[in-house]
Scaffold this active site. Structure first.
Site, PDB file in Angstrom:
ATOM      1  N   ASN A  12      23.926  42.164  41.318  1.00  0.00           N
ATOM      2  CA  ASN A  12      22.993  41.085  41.628  1.00  0.00           C
ATOM      3  C   ASN A  12      21.963  41.656  42.597  1.00  0.00           C
ATOM      4  O   ASN A  12      22.257  41.851  43.773  1.00  0.00           O
ATOM      5  CB  ASN A  12      23.781  39.928  42.260  1.00  0.00           C
ATOM      6  CG  ASN A  12      22.886  38.814  42.777  1.00  0.00           C
ATOM      7  OD1 ASN A  12      21.685  38.797  42.518  1.00  0.00           O
ATOM      8  ND2 ASN A  12      23.480  37.879  43.501  1.00  0.00           N
ATOM      9  N   LYS A  14      19.354  40.281  43.690  1.00  0.00           N
ATOM     10  CA  LYS A  14      18.758  39.253  44.564  1.00  0.00           C
ATOM     11  C   LYS A  14      17.234  39.450  44.634  1.00  0.00           C
ATOM     12  O   LYS A  14      16.638  39.849  43.634  1.00  0.00           O
ATOM     13  CB  LYS A  14      19.425  39.282  45.942  1.00  0.00           C
ATOM     14  CG  LYS A  14      20.942  39.206  45.831  1.00  0.00           C
ATOM     15  CD  LYS A  14      21.643  38.951  47.123  1.00  0.00           C
ATOM     16  CE  LYS A  14      23.141  38.880  46.889  1.00  0.00           C
ATOM     17  NZ  LYS A  14      23.889  38.492  48.070  1.00  0.00           N
ATOM     18  N   HIS A  99      24.904  30.540  42.583  1.00  0.00           N
ATOM     19  CA  HIS A  99      25.173  31.488  43.672  1.00  0.00           C
ATOM     20  C   HIS A  99      25.101  30.736  45.005  1.00  0.00           C
ATOM     21  O   HIS A  99      24.281  29.818  45.161  1.00  0.00           O
ATOM     22  CB  HIS A  99      24.141  32.627  43.648  1.00  0.00           C
ATOM     23  CG  HIS A  99      24.499  33.733  44.586  1.00  0.00           C
ATOM     24  ND1 HIS A  99      24.261  33.647  45.933  1.00  0.00           N
ATOM     25  CD2 HIS A  99      25.123  34.907  44.383  1.00  0.00           C
ATOM     26  CE1 HIS A  99      24.723  34.745  46.521  1.00  0.00           C
ATOM     27  NE2 HIS A  99      25.252  35.533  45.602  1.00  0.00           N
ATOM     28  N   GLU A 101      23.800  31.405  47.701  1.00  0.00           N
ATOM     29  CA  GLU A 101      22.464  31.405  48.322  1.00  0.00           C
ATOM     30  C   GLU A 101      21.579  30.322  47.695  1.00  0.00           C
ATOM     31  O   GLU A 101      20.725  29.747  48.376  1.00  0.00           O
ATOM     32  CB  GLU A 101      21.838  32.812  48.210  1.00  0.00           C
ATOM     33  CG  GLU A 101      22.534  33.782  49.161  1.00  0.00           C
ATOM     34  CD  GLU A 101      22.512  35.238  48.755  1.00  0.00           C
ATOM     35  OE1 GLU A 101      21.749  35.605  47.838  1.00  0.00           O
ATOM     36  OE2 GLU A 101      23.283  36.019  49.358  1.00  0.00           O
ATOM     37  N   GLU A 169      33.160  34.097  45.092  1.00  0.00           N
ATOM     38  CA  GLU A 169      32.480  34.810  46.169  1.00  0.00           C
ATOM     39  C   GLU A 169      32.615  34.007  47.460  1.00  0.00           C
ATOM     40  O   GLU A 169      31.844  33.054  47.681  1.00  0.00           O
ATOM     41  CB  GLU A 169      30.992  34.970  45.847  1.00  0.00           C
ATOM     42  CG  GLU A 169      30.709  35.749  44.590  1.00  0.00           C
ATOM     43  CD  GLU A 169      29.316  36.345  44.620  1.00  0.00           C
ATOM     44  OE1 GLU A 169      29.202  37.565  44.534  1.00  0.00           O
ATOM     45  OE2 GLU A 169      28.340  35.582  44.756  1.00  0.00           O
ATOM     46  N   GLY A 175      27.436  39.957  51.903  1.00  0.00           N
ATOM     47  CA  GLY A 175      26.476  40.695  52.725  1.00  0.00           C
ATOM     48  C   GLY A 175      26.938  40.938  54.147  1.00  0.00           C
ATOM     49  O   GLY A 175      26.139  41.337  55.002  1.00  0.00           O
ATOM     50  N   SER A 214      30.716  41.774  49.443  1.00  0.00           N
ATOM     51  CA  SER A 214      30.912  43.069  50.116  1.00  0.00           C
ATOM     52  C   SER A 214      31.765  44.058  49.316  1.00  0.00           C
ATOM     53  O   SER A 214      32.511  44.847  49.909  1.00  0.00           O
ATOM     54  CB  SER A 214      31.479  42.866  51.525  1.00  0.00           C
ATOM     55  OG  SER A 214      30.540  42.172  52.326  1.00  0.00           O
ATOM     56  N   GLY A 236      24.560  44.051  47.542  1.00  0.00           N
ATOM     57  CA  GLY A 236      23.936  45.206  48.203  1.00  0.00           C
ATOM     58  C   GLY A 236      24.245  46.545  47.549  1.00  0.00           C
ATOM     59  O   GLY A 236      23.354  47.378  47.363  1.00  0.00           O
TER      60      GLY A 236
HETATM   61  P1  PGA Z   1      27.153  41.540  48.534  1.00  0.00           P
HETATM   62  O1  PGA Z   1      26.644  40.289  47.674  1.00  0.00           O
HETATM   63  O2  PGA Z   1      27.875  42.467  47.583  1.00  0.00           O
HETATM   64  O3  PGA Z   1      25.920  42.129  49.120  1.00  0.00           O
HETATM   65  O4  PGA Z   1      28.093  40.987  49.568  1.00  0.00           O
HETATM   66  C1  PGA Z   1      27.416  39.751  46.629  1.00  0.00           C
HETATM   67  C2  PGA Z   1      26.705  38.599  45.989  1.00  0.00           C
HETATM   68  O5  PGA Z   1      26.121  37.771  46.716  1.00  0.00           O
HETATM   69  O6  PGA Z   1      26.695  38.459  44.756  1.00  0.00           O
END
Ligand code: PGA
Length: 252
Positions: A12, A14, A99, A101, A169, A175, A214, A236
């Site tokens: 992803n 983002k 998601h 976010e 998640e 993150g 993460s 990330g």
């Molecule tokens: P992250 O994000 O691997 O940076 O923690 C995962 C996600 O939000 O899909």
């Protein structure tokens, strides 16, 4: 545990990704060997602005391309939004919906997520439906009820393994570099599996349940080995070919 489920590792990106980053994607495509592609599916959910170019790089190779959100309507007066038919037209075969976010920044409810998942299906896209508890909810001992409720409300009737992927998640793990223990992941995935079976019957045994939050090369093998974890949603660490492919290669 269902060993017959082929895992999926989805990246992803983002709100990241410019023309120059197509080089990272090219490197991923080069590293995705036919042998690895037999063991795991692999996808990058890029920004809408890059989708058709990502698809151009991927061609008919094994790495597929997805979007990160879609509107529930097919078209209309929704300035700035992107519909599922547009994503499909740009070369996407899947789209992330719900998601955390989007749920937090755009106030999306599970009912919205369900409508978006159905919109995705109407355009032939797989819906990657995200669920996850906040830190406060976990501390209050509410993680499983919260995620179960999100699943019940967000997964539409008619969900099948070919049109639906679930990504668990935990919001506090996204993150942050923090991850739940493998026992906590196992407990949540077992609970999610049960909810899915109650919700959609036997098909619930076949739907892929990804873990996200993460995931990095250093922890991927341990997380991917957890019972009922059928792959990862990677934020990330999906921006760099070396990190992302190291995660996919845990399935080698
Ligand atoms: P992250 O994000 O691997 O940076 O923690 C995962 C996600 O939000 O899909």
């Amino acid at each position: 545990m269902n060993d017959t489920i082929k895992p999926l590792v989805a990246g992803n990106w983002k709100m990241n990704g410019l023309t120059a980053d197509l080089d990272e994607f090219r490197a991923m495509c080069q590293r995705m060997t036919p042998a690895l592609a037999k063991k795991a599916d692999c996808m990058i959910c890029g920004p809408a602005t890059l989708l058709s170019r990502l698809k151009g790089v991927a061609g008919e190779g094994p790495i597929t391309v997805g979007g990160q959100d879609c509107h529930a309507a097919r078209n209309g007066a929704h300035t700035g939004d992107i519909s599922a038919p547009m994503l499909a037209d740009a070369g996407a075969s899947a789209v992330i919906v719900g998601h955390s976010e989007r749920r937090a920044d755009h106030g999306e409810t599970s009912q919205d997520v369900r409508n978006k998942a159905m919109a995705a299906w109407s355009s032939g896209l797989t819906a990657i439906i995200c669920v996850g508890e906040t830190e406060a909810e976990r501390k209050a001992g509410q993680a499983i009820p919260v995620v179960s409720d999100q699943l019940i409300q967000s997964v539409p009737d008619g969900a099948q393994a070919e049109n639906t992927v679930i990504a668990y998640e935990p919001v506090w793990a996204i993150g942050t570099g923090l991850t739940p223990t493998t026992d906590d992941v196992a407990e949540m995935h077992a609970a999610a599996r049960k909810v899915l079976i109650d919700r959609i019957g036997e098909e619930g045994n076949k739907v892929r349940l990804l873990y996200g939050g993460s995931v990095k090369p250093a922890n991927a093998a341990a997380l991917m080995a957890v019972e009922d974890v059928n792959g990862a949603l990677v934020g990330g660490a999906s921006l760099k070919a070396s990190d992302f492919m190291a995660i996919v290669e845990t399935y080698n």
